[in-house]
Scaffold this motif. Structure first.
Motif, PDB file in Angstrom:
ATOM      1  N   CYS A  49       0.814  -1.229   0.000  1.00 17.84           N
ATOM      2  CA  CYS A  49       0.000   0.000   0.000  1.00 17.84           C
ATOM      3  C   CYS A  49       0.843   1.272   0.000  1.00 17.84           C
ATOM      4  O   CYS A  49       0.301   2.362  -0.103  1.00 17.84           O
ATOM      5  N   HIS A  50       2.152   1.143   0.160  1.00 18.34           N
ATOM      6  CA  HIS A  50       3.110   2.255   0.123  1.00 18.34           C
ATOM      7  C   HIS A  50       3.076   3.157   1.352  1.00 18.34           C
ATOM      8  O   HIS A  50       3.630   4.256   1.327  1.00 18.34           O
ATOM      9  N   ARG A  51       2.451   2.696   2.436  1.00 23.84           N
ATOM     10  CA  ARG A  51       2.496   3.432   3.694  1.00 23.84           C
ATOM     11  C   ARG A  51       3.939   3.408   4.188  1.00 23.84           C
ATOM     12  O   ARG A  51       4.635   2.419   4.019  1.00 23.84           O
ATOM     13  N   GLU A  52       4.404   4.482   4.799  1.00 24.87           N
ATOM     14  CA  GLU A  52       5.780   4.572   5.281  1.00 24.87           C
ATOM     15  C   GLU A  52       5.815   4.778   6.786  1.00 24.87           C
ATOM     16  O   GLU A  52       4.908   5.380   7.362  1.00 24.87           O
ATOM     17  N   ILE A  53       6.885   4.268   7.403  1.00 25.67           N
ATOM     18  CA  ILE A  53       7.112   4.464   8.830  1.00 25.67           C
ATOM     19  C   ILE A  53       8.598   4.734   9.044  1.00 25.67           C
ATOM     20  O   ILE A  53       9.437   4.269   8.290  1.00 25.67           O
ATOM     21  N   GLY A  54       8.912   5.494  10.076  1.00 24.30           N
ATOM     22  CA  GLY A  54      10.291   5.685  10.504  1.00 24.30           C
ATOM     23  C   GLY A  54      10.517   4.820  11.735  1.00 24.30           C
ATOM     24  O   GLY A  54       9.636   4.723  12.605  1.00 24.30           O
ATOM     25  N   ILE A  55      11.680   4.172  11.818  1.00 25.58           N
ATOM     26  CA  ILE A  55      11.910   3.241  12.919  1.00 25.58           C
ATOM     27  C   ILE A  55      13.398   3.160  13.251  1.00 25.58           C
ATOM     28  O   ILE A  55      14.246   3.323  12.377  1.00 25.58           O
ATOM     29  N   ALA A  56      13.703   2.931  14.516  1.00 23.85           N
ATOM     30  CA  ALA A  56      15.083   2.747  14.962  1.00 23.85           C
ATOM     31  C   ALA A  56      15.500   1.294  14.749  1.00 23.85           C
ATOM     32  O   ALA A  56      14.664   0.384  14.798  1.00 23.85           O
ATOM     33  N   ALA A  57      16.778   1.082  14.507  1.00 23.36           N
ATOM     34  CA  ALA A  57      17.299  -0.278  14.317  1.00 23.36           C
ATOM     35  C   ALA A  57      16.968  -1.141  15.521  1.00 23.36           C
ATOM     36  O   ALA A  57      17.072  -0.703  16.664  1.00 23.36           O
ATOM     37  N   GLY A  58      16.542  -2.364  15.257  1.00 23.70           N
ATOM     38  CA  GLY A  58      16.223  -3.319  16.311  1.00 23.70           C
ATOM     39  C   GLY A  58      14.795  -3.237  16.808  1.00 23.70           C
ATOM     40  O   GLY A  58      14.316  -4.169  17.442  1.00 23.70           O
ATOM     41  N   ASN A  59      14.106  -2.144  16.547  1.00 28.01           N
ATOM     42  CA  ASN A  59      12.711  -2.050  16.945  1.00 28.01           C
ATOM     43  C   ASN A  59      11.860  -2.909  16.022  1.00 28.01           C
ATOM     44  O   ASN A  59      12.237  -3.212  14.896  1.00 28.01           O
ATOM     45  N   VAL A  60      10.689  -3.273  16.504  1.00 27.46           N
ATOM     46  CA  VAL A  60       9.811  -4.182  15.769  1.00 27.46           C
ATOM     47  C   VAL A  60       8.987  -3.417  14.742  1.00 27.46           C
ATOM     48  O   VAL A  60       8.359  -2.398  15.066  1.00 27.46           O
ATOM     49  N   LEU A  61       9.007  -3.899  13.509  1.00 23.46           N
ATOM     50  CA  LEU A  61       8.179  -3.314  12.450  1.00 23.46           C
ATOM     51  C   LEU A  61       6.710  -3.534  12.795  1.00 23.46           C
ATOM     52  O   LEU A  61       6.361  -4.517  13.458  1.00 23.46           O
ATOM     53  N   PRO A  62       5.826  -2.625  12.375  1.00 26.60           N
ATOM     54  CA  PRO A  62       4.414  -2.735  12.738  1.00 26.60           C
ATOM     55  C   PRO A  62       3.819  -4.105  12.421  1.00 26.60           C
ATOM     56  O   PRO A  62       4.129  -4.723  11.406  1.00 26.60           O
ATOM     57  N   HIS A 102      -1.580  -2.968  12.390  1.00 24.17           N
ATOM     58  CA  HIS A 102      -1.188  -1.579  12.116  1.00 24.17           C
ATOM     59  C   HIS A 102      -2.042  -0.958  11.014  1.00 24.17           C
ATOM     60  O   HIS A 102      -2.499   0.172  11.143  1.00 24.17           O
ATOM     61  N   HIS A 103      -2.231  -1.684   9.924  1.00 28.12           N
ATOM     62  CA  HIS A 103      -3.091  -1.202   8.847  1.00 28.12           C
ATOM     63  C   HIS A 103      -3.561  -2.388   8.011  1.00 28.12           C
ATOM     64  O   HIS A 103      -2.938  -3.437   8.021  1.00 28.12           O
ATOM     65  N   ALA A 104      -4.674  -2.191   7.321  1.00 28.75           N
ATOM     66  CA  ALA A 104      -5.264  -3.270   6.524  1.00 28.75           C
ATOM     67  C   ALA A 104      -4.920  -3.101   5.049  1.00 28.75           C
ATOM     68  O   ALA A 104      -4.613  -2.003   4.596  1.00 28.75           O
ATOM     69  N   HIS A 105      -4.958  -4.207   4.341  1.00 26.60           N
ATOM     70  CA  HIS A 105      -4.724  -4.230   2.898  1.00 26.60           C
ATOM     71  C   HIS A 105      -5.936  -4.807   2.189  1.00 26.60           C
ATOM     72  O   HIS A 105      -6.650  -5.634   2.744  1.00 26.60           O
ATOM     73  N   THR A 106      -6.103  -4.397   0.948  1.00 29.62           N
ATOM     74  CA  THR A 106      -7.092  -5.052   0.099  1.00 29.62           C
ATOM     75  C   THR A 106      -6.435  -6.318  -0.459  1.00 29.62           C
ATOM     76  O   THR A 106      -5.210  -6.468  -0.406  1.00 29.62           O
ATOM     77  N   THR A 107      -7.213  -7.185  -1.015  1.00 32.16           N
ATOM     78  CA  THR A 107      -6.684  -8.418  -1.603  1.00 32.16           C
ATOM     79  C   THR A 107      -5.667  -8.103  -2.695  1.00 32.16           C
ATOM     80  O   THR A 107      -4.629  -8.755  -2.795  1.00 32.16           O
ATOM     81  N   SER A 108      -5.935  -7.078  -3.486  1.00 31.56           N
ATOM     82  CA  SER A 108      -5.017  -6.740  -4.588  1.00 31.56           C
ATOM     83  C   SER A 108      -3.666  -6.203  -4.105  1.00 31.56           C
ATOM     84  O   SER A 108      -2.689  -6.246  -4.844  1.00 31.56           O
ATOM     85  N   TRP A 155       7.465  -4.992   4.625  1.00 34.87           N
ATOM     86  CA  TRP A 155       8.200  -3.740   4.798  1.00 34.87           C
ATOM     87  C   TRP A 155       9.555  -3.803   4.113  1.00 34.87           C
ATOM     88  O   TRP A 155      10.254  -4.807   4.185  1.00 34.87           O
ATOM     89  N   ARG A 156       9.943  -2.703   3.455  1.00 37.25           N
ATOM     90  CA  ARG A 156      11.250  -2.613   2.784  1.00 37.25           C
ATOM     91  C   ARG A 156      11.917  -1.293   3.169  1.00 37.25           C
ATOM     92  O   ARG A 156      11.276  -0.240   3.164  1.00 37.25           O
ATOM     93  N   LEU A 157      13.196  -1.353   3.478  1.00 39.77           N
ATOM     94  CA  LEU A 157      13.980  -0.163   3.769  1.00 39.77           C
ATOM     95  C   LEU A 157      14.098   0.691   2.509  1.00 39.77           C
ATOM     96  O   LEU A 157      14.518   0.194   1.466  1.00 39.77           O
ATOM     97  N   ILE A 158      13.696   1.969   2.601  1.00 39.26           N
ATOM     98  CA  ILE A 158      13.828   2.852   1.438  1.00 39.26           C
ATOM     99  C   ILE A 158      14.797   4.005   1.703  1.00 39.26           C
ATOM    100  O   ILE A 158      15.343   4.572   0.762  1.00 39.26           O
ATOM    101  N   VAL A 159      14.995   4.358   2.980  1.00 37.78           N
ATOM    102  CA  VAL A 159      15.971   5.389   3.354  1.00 37.78           C
ATOM    103  C   VAL A 159      16.672   4.911   4.611  1.00 37.78           C
ATOM    104  O   VAL A 159      16.030   4.655   5.629  1.00 37.78           O
TER     105      VAL A 159
END
Length: 79
Positions: free
Chosen positions: A39-52, A56-62, A68-72
């Protein structure tokens, strides 16, 4: 999409760290901004912390599963 004002604060990288997807509840291996590849939602997180988690949020079937992928990467080493 992550947005920035001054490109001099960023450096492009071809590191494999940007190619790995992580599931909900996985530990973030690097500090930075992660984007959900469905869905392209973004989050900022510290190393070692748990990803949502799944709640956290819902997705449609499509959009498929939440992944989650690191982008920055936030480099915290002094220069």
């Amino acid at each position: 999409m992550a947005i920035y004002k001054d490109a001099s604060y960023l450096q492009q990288s071809s590191s494999e760290a940007f190619d790995q997807d992580y599931g909900p509840g996985a530990a973030a291996p690097h500090a930075g901004i992660y984007q959900c590849m469905g869905c392209h939602r973004e989050i900022g997180i510290a190393a070692g912390n748990v990803l949502p988690t799944l709640g956290h949020h819902a997705h449609t079937t499509s959009q498929g599963s939440i992944r989650w992928r690191l982008i920055v990467y936030a480099d915290h080493k002094p220069k």
